[in-house]
Design a protein around this motif. Sequence first.
Motif, PDB file in Angstrom:
ATOM      1  N   ALA A   1      35.831  46.481  38.915  1.00 43.10           N
ATOM      2  CA  ALA A   1      35.586  44.908  39.131  1.00 43.10           C
ATOM      3  C   ALA A   1      35.988  44.579  40.516  1.00 43.10           C
ATOM      4  CB  ALA A   1      36.350  43.894  37.945  1.00 43.10           C
ATOM      5  N   TYR A   2      36.950  45.147  41.150  1.00 41.00           N
ATOM      6  CA  TYR A   2      37.315  44.811  42.384  1.00 41.00           C
ATOM      7  C   TYR A   2      36.219  45.031  43.532  1.00 41.00           C
ATOM      8  CZ  TYR A   2      38.022  49.882  43.390  1.00 41.00           C
ATOM      9  OH  TYR A   2      37.627  51.175  43.651  1.00 41.00           O
ATOM     10  N   LYS A   3      35.341  45.869  43.043  1.00 34.93           N
ATOM     11  CA  LYS A   3      34.299  46.299  44.283  1.00 34.93           C
ATOM     12  C   LYS A   3      32.846  45.606  43.693  1.00 34.93           C
ATOM     13  CE  LYS A   3      33.447  51.016  42.454  1.00 34.93           C
ATOM     14  NZ  LYS A   3      33.347  52.318  42.888  1.00 34.93           N
ATOM     15  N   THR A   4      32.757  45.267  42.520  1.00 34.11           N
ATOM     16  CA  THR A   4      31.719  44.729  42.017  1.00 34.11           C
ATOM     17  C   THR A   4      31.807  43.100  41.883  1.00 34.11           C
ATOM     18  OG1 THR A   4      32.153  44.863  39.609  1.00 34.11           O
ATOM     19  CG2 THR A   4      30.927  46.605  40.699  1.00 34.11           C
ATOM     20  N   ALA A   5      32.984  42.671  41.841  1.00 29.16           N
ATOM     21  CA  ALA A   5      32.912  41.256  41.329  1.00 29.16           C
ATOM     22  C   ALA A   5      34.121  40.434  42.491  1.00 29.16           C
ATOM     23  CB  ALA A   5      33.210  40.932  40.028  1.00 29.16           C
ATOM     24  N   GLY A   6      34.869  41.519  42.903  1.00 25.80           N
ATOM     25  CA  GLY A   6      36.001  41.112  43.775  1.00 25.80           C
ATOM     26  C   GLY A   6      37.125  40.330  42.990  1.00 25.80           C
ATOM     27  N   ILE A   7      37.285  40.755  41.855  1.00 23.53           N
ATOM     28  CA  ILE A   7      38.517  40.329  41.129  1.00 23.53           C
ATOM     29  C   ILE A   7      39.237  41.625  40.753  1.00 23.53           C
ATOM     30  CG2 ILE A   7      37.527  38.221  40.553  1.00 23.53           C
ATOM     31  CD1 ILE A   7      36.661  39.196  37.740  1.00 23.53           C
ATOM     32  N   SER A   8      40.368  41.289  40.032  1.00 25.62           N
ATOM     33  CA  SER A   8      41.107  42.546  39.299  1.00 25.62           C
ATOM     34  C   SER A   8      40.739  42.769  38.059  1.00 25.62           C
ATOM     35  CB  SER A   8      42.516  42.091  39.243  1.00 25.62           C
ATOM     36  OG  SER A   8      42.875  41.096  38.215  1.00 25.62           O
ATOM     37  N   ALA A   9      41.191  44.099  37.330  1.00 27.96           N
ATOM     38  CA  ALA A   9      40.754  44.361  36.211  1.00 27.96           C
ATOM     39  C   ALA A   9      41.200  43.492  35.207  1.00 27.96           C
ATOM     40  CB  ALA A   9      41.439  45.872  35.931  1.00 27.96           C
ATOM     41  N   ASN A  10      42.502  43.039  35.216  1.00 29.20           N
ATOM     42  CA  ASN A  10      43.004  42.040  34.164  1.00 29.20           C
ATOM     43  C   ASN A  10      42.102  40.641  34.374  1.00 29.20           C
ATOM     44  OD1 ASN A  10      44.817  41.358  32.313  1.00 29.20           O
ATOM     45  ND2 ASN A  10      45.652  39.973  33.812  1.00 29.20           N
ATOM     46  N   GLN A  11      41.766  40.105  35.522  1.00 23.93           N
ATOM     47  CA  GLN A  11      41.044  38.915  35.725  1.00 23.93           C
ATOM     48  C   GLN A  11      39.597  39.041  35.052  1.00 23.93           C
ATOM     49  OE1 GLN A  11      41.502  38.699  39.983  1.00 23.93           O
ATOM     50  NE2 GLN A  11      42.333  36.875  39.774  1.00 23.93           N
ATOM     51  N   TYR A  12      39.017  40.196  35.145  1.00 26.87           N
ATOM     52  CA  TYR A  12      37.890  40.654  34.689  1.00 26.87           C
ATOM     53  C   TYR A  12      37.984  40.545  32.982  1.00 26.87           C
ATOM     54  CZ  TYR A  12      33.582  43.221  33.407  1.00 26.87           C
ATOM     55  OH  TYR A  12      32.151  43.760  33.073  1.00 26.87           O
ATOM     56  N   MET A  13      38.844  41.148  32.565  1.00 25.69           N
ATOM     57  CA  MET A  13      39.104  41.249  30.978  1.00 25.69           C
ATOM     58  C   MET A  13      39.270  39.955  30.334  1.00 25.69           C
ATOM     59  SD  MET A  13      40.697  45.077  30.109  1.00 25.69           S
ATOM     60  CE  MET A  13      42.228  44.796  31.542  1.00 25.69           C
TER      61      MET A  13
END
Length: 192
Positions: free
Chosen positions: A56-68
Amino acid sequence: TIGKIALAGGVALGGMFAGMVTSSVKARGQIEQSLGGINKLFGKSANEVVKNSQKAYKTAGISANQYMEQATSFSASLLKGLNGDTAKAAKIADTAIKDMADNANTFGTSMESIQTAYQGFAKQNYTMLDNLKLGYGGTKTEMERLLADAEKLSGVKYDISNLADVYEAIHVIQTEIGITGTTAKEASTTIT
């Protein structure tokens, strides 16, 4: 004097180390909480969501935790509209999260404002549709217009009562105006 400076430096380093340990433990707890939610909601497709979160850091610009955290915030409604199809829900959640990032990246709207709008859509609340800056106002009628416009572009019939359809229609509109993929492209070409 040298001894006092060394002692002060040691105390400062000790404080920094303690702060890092505290932050690390807190972050680990947040990840465990998010993983629990992902496993519960996505079941056999949880691994796919976790894999998507790790990039997610490279596809959505957010951390893994923020993504989840974001995926869990609307996944119950998403799964309901998909009759429990966790694989399709994982795919649509990934697309929706990337779309949120692309929208924020393109229009400069805060990610929090966009996430709030998407969470509202999960509750069939469309008052924040205008936060997406796609040319639609914040009403149910305007969301219906967005769905109709997406249908004209894709040939797919979208149902406003199905969250998966709402997210897919937004994706069609964002793709049409050229903002899909902007976050991933920026991540691959810039340092920040």
